[in-house]
Design a protein around this motif. Structure first.
Motif, PDB file in Angstrom:
ATOM      1  N   PHE A  79      -4.028 -12.804  -0.279  1.00 33.76           N
ATOM      2  CA  PHE A  79      -4.231 -13.778   0.800  1.00 33.76           C
ATOM      3  C   PHE A  79      -4.362 -15.184   0.242  1.00 33.76           C
ATOM      4  CE2 PHE A  79      -6.671 -16.300   3.797  1.00 33.76           C
ATOM      5  CZ  PHE A  79      -5.924 -16.111   4.951  1.00 33.76           C
ATOM      6  N   THR A  80      -5.044 -15.349  -0.878  1.00 36.17           N
ATOM      7  CA  THR A  80      -5.185 -16.679  -1.480  1.00 36.17           C
ATOM      8  C   THR A  80      -3.817 -17.265  -1.824  1.00 36.17           C
ATOM      9  OG1 THR A  80      -7.377 -16.193  -2.373  1.00 36.17           O
ATOM     10  CG2 THR A  80      -6.143 -17.957  -3.435  1.00 36.17           C
ATOM     11  N   LEU A  81      -2.950 -16.435  -2.388  1.00 34.63           N
ATOM     12  CA  LEU A  81      -1.597 -16.898  -2.703  1.00 34.63           C
ATOM     13  C   LEU A  81      -0.844 -17.253  -1.433  1.00 34.63           C
ATOM     14  CD1 LEU A  81       0.735 -17.353  -4.693  1.00 34.63           C
ATOM     15  CD2 LEU A  81       1.285 -14.917  -4.466  1.00 34.63           C
ATOM     16  N   ALA A  82      -0.934 -16.383  -0.420  1.00 32.19           N
ATOM     17  CA  ALA A  82      -0.237 -16.634   0.844  1.00 32.19           C
ATOM     18  C   ALA A  82      -0.739 -17.918   1.496  1.00 32.19           C
ATOM     19  CB  ALA A  82      -0.431 -15.451   1.788  1.00 32.19           C
ATOM     20  N   LYS A  83      -2.044 -18.117   1.499  1.00 31.86           N
ATOM     21  CA  LYS A  83      -2.635 -19.308   2.120  1.00 31.86           C
ATOM     22  C   LYS A  83      -2.176 -20.582   1.420  1.00 31.86           C
ATOM     23  CE  LYS A  83      -7.161 -21.193   3.487  1.00 31.86           C
ATOM     24  NZ  LYS A  83      -7.195 -22.425   2.672  1.00 31.86           N
ATOM     25  N   SER A  84      -2.093 -20.544   0.095  1.00 30.42           N
ATOM     26  CA  SER A  84      -1.656 -21.739  -0.639  1.00 30.42           C
ATOM     27  C   SER A  84      -0.227 -22.110  -0.276  1.00 30.42           C
ATOM     28  CB  SER A  84      -1.778 -21.504  -2.150  1.00 30.42           C
ATOM     29  OG  SER A  84      -0.814 -20.574  -2.609  1.00 30.42           O
ATOM     30  N   ASP A 143      -5.308 -18.820   8.973  1.00 29.22           N
ATOM     31  CA  ASP A 143      -4.920 -19.935   8.090  1.00 29.22           C
ATOM     32  C   ASP A 143      -3.403 -19.983   7.887  1.00 29.22           C
ATOM     33  OD1 ASP A 143      -7.545 -20.735   7.772  1.00 29.22           O
ATOM     34  OD2 ASP A 143      -7.864 -19.479   6.001  1.00 29.22           O
ATOM     35  N   ARG A 144      -2.670 -19.816   8.985  1.00 32.07           N
ATOM     36  CA  ARG A 144      -1.203 -19.881   8.997  1.00 32.07           C
ATOM     37  C   ARG A 144      -0.548 -18.728   8.237  1.00 32.07           C
ATOM     38  NH1 ARG A 144       1.883 -23.658  10.555  1.00 32.07           N
ATOM     39  NH2 ARG A 144       3.270 -23.585   8.739  1.00 32.07           N
ATOM     40  N   VAL A 145      -1.322 -17.693   7.917  1.00 34.02           N
ATOM     41  CA  VAL A 145      -0.785 -16.498   7.278  1.00 34.02           C
ATOM     42  C   VAL A 145      -0.803 -15.350   8.287  1.00 34.02           C
ATOM     43  CG1 VAL A 145      -1.069 -14.797   5.432  1.00 34.02           C
ATOM     44  CG2 VAL A 145      -1.612 -17.213   5.008  1.00 34.02           C
ATOM     45  N   ALA A 146       0.352 -14.747   8.522  1.00 39.97           N
ATOM     46  CA  ALA A 146       0.416 -13.555   9.365  1.00 39.97           C
ATOM     47  C   ALA A 146       0.226 -12.342   8.465  1.00 39.97           C
ATOM     48  CB  ALA A 146       1.755 -13.476  10.087  1.00 39.97           C
ATOM     49  N   CYS A 204      10.703  -8.393   0.413  1.00 35.51           N
ATOM     50  CA  CYS A 204       9.822  -9.566   0.411  1.00 35.51           C
ATOM     51  C   CYS A 204      10.119 -10.440  -0.807  1.00 35.51           C
ATOM     52  CB  CYS A 204       8.358  -9.123   0.398  1.00 35.51           C
ATOM     53  SG  CYS A 204       7.807  -8.307   1.922  1.00 35.51           S
ATOM     54  N   ASP A 205       9.701 -11.686  -0.744  1.00 41.01           N
ATOM     55  CA  ASP A 205       9.949 -12.613  -1.847  1.00 41.01           C
ATOM     56  C   ASP A 205       9.111 -12.288  -3.075  1.00 41.01           C
ATOM     57  OD1 ASP A 205      11.778 -14.353  -0.423  1.00 41.01           O
ATOM     58  OD2 ASP A 205      10.047 -15.058   0.709  1.00 41.01           O
ATOM     59  N   ILE A 206       7.863 -11.893  -2.833  1.00 37.49           N
ATOM     60  CA  ILE A 206       6.901 -11.685  -3.919  1.00 37.49           C
ATOM     61  C   ILE A 206       6.154 -10.385  -3.670  1.00 37.49           C
ATOM     62  CG2 ILE A 206       4.742 -12.575  -4.933  1.00 37.49           C
ATOM     63  CD1 ILE A 206       5.803 -15.401  -4.322  1.00 37.49           C
ATOM     64  N   ARG A 207       5.861  -9.663  -4.752  1.00 38.12           N
ATOM     65  CA  ARG A 207       5.100  -8.425  -4.659  1.00 38.12           C
ATOM     66  C   ARG A 207       3.891  -8.488  -5.582  1.00 38.12           C
ATOM     67  NH1 ARG A 207       9.794  -8.315  -3.697  1.00 38.12           N
ATOM     68  NH2 ARG A 207      10.272  -8.946  -5.832  1.00 38.12           N
ATOM     69  N   ILE A 208       2.722  -8.179  -5.017  1.00 43.94           N
ATOM     70  CA  ILE A 208       1.494  -8.084  -5.801  1.00 43.94           C
ATOM     71  C   ILE A 208       0.999  -6.652  -5.675  1.00 43.94           C
ATOM     72  CG2 ILE A 208      -0.854  -8.952  -6.113  1.00 43.94           C
ATOM     73  CD1 ILE A 208      -0.011 -11.527  -4.802  1.00 43.94           C
ATOM     74  N   ALA A 209       0.697  -6.025  -6.806  1.00 45.59           N
ATOM     75  CA  ALA A 209       0.310  -4.619  -6.785  1.00 45.59           C
ATOM     76  C   ALA A 209      -1.097  -4.427  -7.315  1.00 45.59           C
ATOM     77  CB  ALA A 209       1.282  -3.783  -7.617  1.00 45.59           C
ATOM     78  N   ALA A 210      -1.827  -3.512  -6.695  1.00 47.51           N
ATOM     79  CA  ALA A 210      -3.102  -3.073  -7.235  1.00 47.51           C
ATOM     80  C   ALA A 210      -2.837  -2.262  -8.501  1.00 47.51           C
ATOM     81  CB  ALA A 210      -3.848  -2.232  -6.207  1.00 47.51           C
ATOM     82  N   LEU A 214       2.493 -11.864   5.197  1.00 43.55           N
ATOM     83  CA  LEU A 214       1.890 -11.008   4.179  1.00 43.55           C
ATOM     84  C   LEU A 214       1.868  -9.580   4.716  1.00 43.55           C
ATOM     85  CD1 LEU A 214       0.285 -10.399   1.591  1.00 43.55           C
ATOM     86  CD2 LEU A 214      -1.770 -11.213   2.763  1.00 43.55           C
ATOM     87  N   VAL A 215       2.643  -8.693   4.084  1.00 48.68           N
ATOM     88  CA  VAL A 215       2.768  -7.306   4.541  1.00 48.68           C
ATOM     89  C   VAL A 215       1.989  -6.403   3.592  1.00 48.68           C
ATOM     90  CG1 VAL A 215       4.355  -5.455   5.155  1.00 48.68           C
ATOM     91  CG2 VAL A 215       5.076  -7.845   5.405  1.00 48.68           C
ATOM     92  N   THR A 216       1.139  -5.546   4.137  1.00 49.29           N
ATOM     93  CA  THR A 216       0.348  -4.644   3.304  1.00 49.29           C
ATOM     94  C   THR A 216       0.135  -3.331   4.042  1.00 49.29           C
ATOM     95  OG1 THR A 216      -1.640  -4.502   1.916  1.00 49.29           O
ATOM     96  CG2 THR A 216      -1.909  -5.456   4.128  1.00 49.29           C
ATOM     97  N   GLY A 217      -0.604  -2.424   3.407  1.00 55.67           N
ATOM     98  CA  GLY A 217      -0.875  -1.132   4.005  1.00 55.67           C
ATOM     99  C   GLY A 217      -2.361  -0.855   4.051  1.00 55.67           C
ATOM    100  N   ALA A 218      -2.793  -0.125   5.053  1.00 62.42           N
ATOM    101  CA  ALA A 218      -4.197   0.246   5.174  1.00 62.42           C
ATOM    102  C   ALA A 218      -4.514   1.393   4.212  1.00 62.42           C
ATOM    103  CB  ALA A 218      -4.511   0.662   6.609  1.00 62.42           C
ATOM    104  N   GLY A 219      -5.757   1.440   3.760  1.00 65.03           N
ATOM    105  CA  GLY A 219      -6.154   2.523   2.875  1.00 65.03           C
ATOM    106  C   GLY A 219      -5.595   2.376   1.475  1.00 65.03           C
ATOM    107  N   LYS A 220      -5.147   3.475   0.899  1.00 64.44           N
ATOM    108  CA  LYS A 220      -4.754   3.495  -0.506  1.00 64.44           C
ATOM    109  C   LYS A 220      -3.249   3.643  -0.712  1.00 64.44           C
ATOM    110  CE  LYS A 220      -9.224   5.299  -2.044  1.00 64.44           C
ATOM    111  NZ  LYS A 220      -9.936   6.367  -2.800  1.00 64.44           N
ATOM    112  N   ALA A 221      -2.463   3.197   0.259  1.00 63.83           N
ATOM    113  CA  ALA A 221      -1.003   3.244   0.121  1.00 63.83           C
ATOM    114  C   ALA A 221      -0.390   2.008   0.763  1.00 63.83           C
ATOM    115  CB  ALA A 221      -0.444   4.511   0.763  1.00 63.83           C
TER     116      ALA A 221
END
Length: 276
Positions: A209-214, A20-23, A135-141, A61-68
């Motif tokens: 992903f929802t934020l990135a897709k929007s 959906d146009r999100v990498a 990055c422009d925006i950071r979302i944290a667990a 959208l940059v993230t990490g696998a697992g718990k880090a």
């Protein structure tokens, strides 16, 4: 129906899919808390460039696998396991090498003219924190935390972390975070402006992903010019920045996306943007 295109990064240590146009770029060394490596880091630099230039990508959208998210540099590689070739380099060559690696990673990430989002499922430390800050925006667990980390290995910082921190949280807090290498939990990160929002661990991926897709569905050129305006707010005086804003806005009034947005508003429907 959502289509997903898998991108070959050249290594299993980095994953990339376009949906959906999100990498979605995933650091994939969970056993090492996604620490940077000789395989992961070059692949990440390449994916930032490739996805940043791809007209089919609207958001990274940059993230990490697992718990880090990313534990930063490979500390073990700083000791007896140091790369022999790097040990034999001159001081000047080592400086030039690091400067180039920084330019192609956090430098390139900050220069992407598309929205970039870091989703932190867990710790972001050292250079890993710098990647998130670029990055422009950071979302944290909720369970995530950050630390500058450099003090613990008697280093001063790299990848632009001091510059990025200072602009996000101010001089006093940036100095405290660098001088103490304290662990800052997600709630505190949100309070001081290090992350934009904190979400439950189990919903991080979906919410990011929802934020990135929007954003990816938005008007590409307008978003690019917004980034230019926001970057210039840190560089120029008010009058200069204001004049540049005016130039960009007038350019946008001639675009098909602007005309589509106005027509959609009149017709009370969702606009369909084409990036021109």
């Amino acid at each position: 129906m959502t289509s997903e295109i898998k991108i070959d990064t050249g290594t299993d240590e980095l994953l990339c899919v376009i949906r959906d146009r999100v990498a979605v770029i995933t650091l994939n060394r969970p056993e090492a808390r996604n620490a940077m490596s000789d395989n992961l880091t070059p692949a990440l630099r390449t994916m930032i460039r490739v996805c940043g230039e791809n007209p089919e990508v609207g958001v990274l959208l940059v993230t990490g696998a697992g718990k880090a998210f990313c534990a930063g540099g490979d500390v073990k590689g700083m000791g007896a396991n140091r790369d022999r070739k790097k040990l034999e380099m001159s001081y000047e060559d080592k400086v030039a090498d690091l400067q180039e690696r920084q330019r192609l990673l956090t430098g390139a990430l900050a220069s992407v003219r598309k929205p970039t989002i870091a989703a932190l499922p867990g710790p972001a430390v050292g250079a890993g924190l710098a990647i998130a800050l670029a990055c422009d925006i950071r979302i944290a667990a909720q369970s995530a935390f950050v630390s500058t980390g450099y003090l613990r290995v008697a280093l001063s910082g790299d990848y632009g972390i001091a510059w990025l921190l200072t602009r996000l949280v101010g001089t006093a807090r940036a100095r405290e975070l660098m001088f103490t290498a304290a662990k800052v939990d997600a709630t505190r990160c949100e309070q001081i402006g290090l992350v934009n929002r904190v979400v439950p661990d189990e919903t991080l991926g979906d919410e990011a992903f929802t934020l990135a897709k929007s954003m990816a569905e938005g008007p590409t050129l307008a978003l690019r010019y917004m980034k230019d305006n926001l970057d210039e707010a840190l560089l120029f005086d008010f009058a200069t920045a204001r004049d540049h804003e005016a130039e960009r806005l007038i350019r946008l009034t001639t675009t098909s996306d602007h005309k589509e947005a106005v027509q959609a508003f009149i017709e009370k429907r969702k606009p369909v943007f084409k990036g021109n």
